[in-house]
Design a protein around this motif. Structure first.
Motif, PDB file in Angstrom:
ATOM      1  N   MET A  55       0.840  -1.166   0.000  1.00  0.00           N
ATOM      2  CA  MET A  55       0.000   0.000   0.000  1.00  0.00           C
ATOM      3  C   MET A  55       0.896   1.245   0.000  1.00  0.00           C
ATOM      4  O   MET A  55       1.797   1.359   0.809  1.00  0.00           O
ATOM      5  CB  MET A  55      -0.890  -0.040   1.248  1.00  0.00           C
ATOM      6  CG  MET A  55      -1.902   1.051   1.290  1.00  0.00           C
ATOM      7  SD  MET A  55      -2.993   0.990   2.738  1.00  0.00           S
ATOM      8  CE  MET A  55      -3.607  -0.674   2.704  1.00  0.00           C
ATOM      9  N   ASN A  56       0.650   2.144  -0.913  1.00  0.00           N
ATOM     10  CA  ASN A  56       1.415   3.386  -1.024  1.00  0.00           C
ATOM     11  C   ASN A  56       0.464   4.570  -1.041  1.00  0.00           C
ATOM     12  O   ASN A  56      -0.562   4.519  -1.704  1.00  0.00           O
ATOM     13  CB  ASN A  56       2.238   3.411  -2.315  1.00  0.00           C
ATOM     14  CG  ASN A  56       3.213   2.258  -2.397  1.00  0.00           C
ATOM     15  OD1 ASN A  56       3.879   1.940  -1.431  1.00  0.00           O
ATOM     16  ND2 ASN A  56       3.288   1.629  -3.559  1.00  0.00           N
ATOM     17  N   PHE A  57       0.805   5.604  -0.310  1.00  0.00           N
ATOM     18  CA  PHE A  57      -0.011   6.815  -0.328  1.00  0.00           C
ATOM     19  C   PHE A  57       0.801   7.987   0.201  1.00  0.00           C
ATOM     20  O   PHE A  57       1.859   7.812   0.792  1.00  0.00           O
ATOM     21  CB  PHE A  57      -1.303   6.654   0.481  1.00  0.00           C
ATOM     22  CG  PHE A  57      -1.105   6.211   1.904  1.00  0.00           C
ATOM     23  CD1 PHE A  57      -0.848   7.141   2.901  1.00  0.00           C
ATOM     24  CD2 PHE A  57      -1.180   4.868   2.237  1.00  0.00           C
ATOM     25  CE1 PHE A  57      -0.669   6.731   4.212  1.00  0.00           C
ATOM     26  CE2 PHE A  57      -1.010   4.450   3.547  1.00  0.00           C
ATOM     27  CZ  PHE A  57      -0.751   5.391   4.537  1.00  0.00           C
ATOM     28  N   THR A  58       0.300   9.168  -0.018  1.00  0.00           N
ATOM     29  CA  THR A  58       0.898  10.400   0.481  1.00  0.00           C
ATOM     30  C   THR A  58      -0.179  11.171   1.220  1.00  0.00           C
ATOM     31  O   THR A  58      -1.307  11.282   0.745  1.00  0.00           O
ATOM     32  CB  THR A  58       1.443  11.256  -0.689  1.00  0.00           C
ATOM     33  OG1 THR A  58       2.419  10.493  -1.394  1.00  0.00           O
ATOM     34  CG2 THR A  58       2.069  12.538  -0.187  1.00  0.00           C
ATOM     35  N   ARG A  59       0.156  11.694   2.372  1.00  0.00           N
ATOM     36  CA  ARG A  59      -0.754  12.529   3.154  1.00  0.00           C
ATOM     37  C   ARG A  59      -0.198  13.945   3.179  1.00  0.00           C
ATOM     38  O   ARG A  59       1.006  14.156   3.056  1.00  0.00           O
ATOM     39  CB  ARG A  59      -0.894  12.015   4.591  1.00  0.00           C
ATOM     40  CG  ARG A  59      -1.435  10.599   4.661  1.00  0.00           C
ATOM     41  CD  ARG A  59      -2.918  10.556   4.339  1.00  0.00           C
ATOM     42  NE  ARG A  59      -3.450   9.242   4.602  1.00  0.00           N
ATOM     43  CZ  ARG A  59      -4.145   8.548   3.728  1.00  0.00           C
ATOM     44  NH1 ARG A  59      -4.397   9.035   2.531  1.00  0.00           N
ATOM     45  NH2 ARG A  59      -4.604   7.353   4.039  1.00  0.00           N
ATOM     46  N   ASN A  60      -1.073  14.920   3.370  1.00  0.00           N
ATOM     47  CA  ASN A  60      -0.658  16.317   3.314  1.00  0.00           C
ATOM     48  C   ASN A  60      -1.057  17.071   4.568  1.00  0.00           C
ATOM     49  O   ASN A  60      -2.093  16.802   5.171  1.00  0.00           O
ATOM     50  CB  ASN A  60      -1.317  17.013   2.111  1.00  0.00           C
ATOM     51  CG  ASN A  60      -0.927  16.361   0.813  1.00  0.00           C
ATOM     52  OD1 ASN A  60       0.240  16.304   0.474  1.00  0.00           O
ATOM     53  ND2 ASN A  60      -1.902  15.842   0.091  1.00  0.00           N
ATOM     54  N   ALA A  61      -0.227  18.023   4.925  1.00  0.00           N
ATOM     55  CA  ALA A  61      -0.514  18.969   5.998  1.00  0.00           C
ATOM     56  C   ALA A  61       0.217  20.256   5.658  1.00  0.00           C
ATOM     57  O   ALA A  61       1.172  20.255   4.869  1.00  0.00           O
ATOM     58  CB  ALA A  61      -0.052  18.426   7.341  1.00  0.00           C
ATOM     59  N   SER A  62      -0.245  21.351   6.225  1.00  0.00           N
ATOM     60  CA  SER A  62       0.427  22.624   5.975  1.00  0.00           C
ATOM     61  C   SER A  62       0.432  23.463   7.240  1.00  0.00           C
ATOM     62  O   SER A  62      -0.383  23.274   8.139  1.00  0.00           O
ATOM     63  CB  SER A  62      -0.265  23.391   4.843  1.00  0.00           C
ATOM     64  OG  SER A  62      -1.595  23.698   5.196  1.00  0.00           O
ATOM     65  N   ALA A  63       1.391  24.372   7.298  1.00  0.00           N
ATOM     66  CA  ALA A  63       1.489  25.309   8.418  1.00  0.00           C
ATOM     67  C   ALA A  63       1.698  26.700   7.852  1.00  0.00           C
ATOM     68  O   ALA A  63       2.357  26.881   6.818  1.00  0.00           O
ATOM     69  CB  ALA A  63       2.653  24.930   9.330  1.00  0.00           C
ATOM     70  N   ASN A  64       1.116  27.667   8.525  1.00  0.00           N
ATOM     71  CA  ASN A  64       1.288  29.072   8.160  1.00  0.00           C
ATOM     72  C   ASN A  64       1.732  29.821   9.413  1.00  0.00           C
ATOM     73  O   ASN A  64       1.249  29.545  10.508  1.00  0.00           O
ATOM     74  CB  ASN A  64      -0.044  29.652   7.658  1.00  0.00           C
ATOM     75  CG  ASN A  64       0.141  31.037   7.087  1.00  0.00           C
ATOM     76  OD1 ASN A  64       0.748  31.186   6.046  1.00  0.00           O
ATOM     77  ND2 ASN A  64      -0.370  32.043   7.773  1.00  0.00           N
TER      78      ASN A  64
END
Length: 139
Positions: free
Chosen positions: A1-10
């Motif tokens: 199983m392969n995946f990418t998760r995202n998050a961001s900071a400002n």
């Protein structure tokens, strides 16, 4: 199983007077407040260490559930606390404490699987710090 998760900071402003927010791709966090006070004092909001602890506790608990299932055990309840220690500018320790209600398992097998989960949990592997574990089987 392969995946990418995202998050961001400002972040806006200086480190002590500034403020920021953190958002996750899933929307579980949507501009969650963080600042110097939420990280180094007890002001309301989140901080990187708390988020690392949450990620580690969540990943570890799922890993342990998977190992229990591979050994024909289904947990009624698993609860993991992660205490992330920040000292002198670095994370020096994460103390995991897990308790579980797992029918028909003996305590020594539960502890063995708990230790294995700590070693193979993807977040444990990622973190370059001392990780300790206390495991307790509940009646």
């Amino acid at each position: 199983m392969n995946f990418t998760r995202n998050a961001s900071a400002n972040w806006e402003g200086s480190i002590k007077e500034g403020k920021g927010n953190i958002t996750t791709g899933s929307g579980a966090l949507d501009k969650a407040k963080y600042a110097f006070g939420t990280r180094f004092k007890d002001e309301k909001g989140t901080n990187p260490e708390e988020l690392i602890g949450a990620a580690h506790a969540g990943c570890y608990t799922m890993q342990l559930s998977g190992l229990l299932g591979e050994n024909d055990y289904t947990p009624n309840d698993l609860h993991t606390d992660a205490k992330v220690t920040f000292e002198d500018g670095e994370i020096t320790k994460i103390a995991l404490s897990v308790s579980g209600k797992v029918p028909n398992i003996k305590e020594d097998e539960f502890v063995e699987l708990a230790e294995k989960a700590k070693k193979i949990c993807p977040v444990s592997k990622l973190l370059d710090t001392n990780i300790t574990l206390e495991a307790k089987l509940e009646a």
